[in-house]
Design an enzyme around this catalytic site. Sequence first.
Site, PDB file in Angstrom:
ATOM      1  N   HIS A   1       6.556  31.418  19.510  1.00 36.51           N
ATOM      2  CA  HIS A   1       7.892  31.809  19.978  1.00 36.51           C
ATOM      3  C   HIS A   1       8.320  33.167  19.388  1.00 36.51           C
ATOM      4  CE1 HIS A   1       8.467  27.476  20.961  1.00 36.51           C
ATOM      5  NE2 HIS A   1       8.043  27.211  19.739  1.00 36.51           N
TER       6      HIS A   1
HETATM    7  O1  RIB Z   1      12.669  27.021  19.074  1.00 37.84           O
HETATM    8  C1  RIB Z   1      11.764  27.855  18.422  1.00 37.84           C
HETATM    9  C2  RIB Z   1      12.417  28.554  17.236  1.00 37.84           C
HETATM   10  O2  RIB Z   1      12.787  27.575  16.259  1.00 37.84           O
HETATM   11  C3  RIB Z   1      11.501  29.515  16.533  1.00 37.84           C
HETATM   12  O3  RIB Z   1      12.253  30.602  16.017  1.00 37.84           O
HETATM   13  C4  RIB Z   1      10.955  28.673  15.417  1.00 37.84           C
HETATM   14  O4  RIB Z   1      10.483  29.467  14.348  1.00 37.84           O
HETATM   15  C5  RIB Z   1      12.147  27.843  15.027  1.00 37.84           C
HETATM   16  O5  RIB Z   1      13.012  28.596  14.188  1.00 37.84           O
END
Ligand code: RIB
Length: 303
Positions: A236
């Site tokens: 992500h």
């Molecule tokens: O939903 C994904 C996010 O949540 C990313 O930033 C991961 O590192 C968590 O913080």
Amino acid sequence: MKKVIIDTDVGTDVDDAVAITLALKSPELKVEGITTVYGNTLLRAQIVLKLLKLMGIDDVPVVAGIEKPLLREREVWWPGHEGKGILTDEAKRDLKPVDKHAVDFLIEKILENPKEITLVTIGPLTNIAAAIIKEPKIIENVMEIIMMGGVARIFDNAPELPYIEHNIKCDPEAASVVFDSGIPITMVGLDVTLKVPIDRSHLQRIKDVGTELTDTLVRLIEIWWRFLKSDSSCMHDPLALSYCIKPEFLETTNCKVIVETQGKYTVGQTIVIPDESSNIKVACSVDSEEFIKFLIDRLCSKI
Ligand code: RIB
Ligand code: CA
């Protein structure tokens, strides 16, 4: 070089550590600072400092920020593996963040560099919201925010997607302040980030490099996969970060974004409505293959 500050909840999901490594291995970026947010922010800052040490970097300020969501009664999710595989009690003694609050650091840096700083937010938005509340002048002075957060659910893959994303859910009031601020934002949500998983074949490539840095990343990835009971996880945060290096991996469309803060079942939901006049760009599609190739090549590079 693009001046960036990364605001991170590194230590829980491994993707923050990967994003920070990607940023520091990217000659296109000048990382002006790294701030931590949510939960034990000192421990998170020490994880960042250790990563920097493994890359031989000692001139990037690391600053701890706010531990609790803006509405103090909201719970903090802390699974407990944070710091494992990278920090020892002994090492922690020497890993000291800058003696300043992240919110003050953000304000100072943005005002010292008018219209030059890109904020890359890869955790809950508490520090950024507090900075906006404390010094609204940063709104005109920050260049843009590139955010991993939210889920639009208005594109082709909508039926497969969850309704709520972690970074927004953890501090929906803060997210609402940031989306309503008027700052130009690119929202990189689950619509695209769930399309960029890495698996055991990618892990093997990182393992093969055999440096202390890559061995540490491999350990952190394995700890996270054990927690998830999975053989893969999504990148992500690196995908959001890559937007300030190679924006061509993502397509975006302008939308208005409203954060639900009060619903019985929907707190943290991002309500996304296409709107050409909006200052918010929402990522709607990704070239997954090219992005993953770029990410793994950079992580394995000698830069
Ligand atoms: O939903 C994904 C996010 O949540 C990313 O930033 C991961 O590192 C968590 O913080
Ligand atoms: Ca994160």
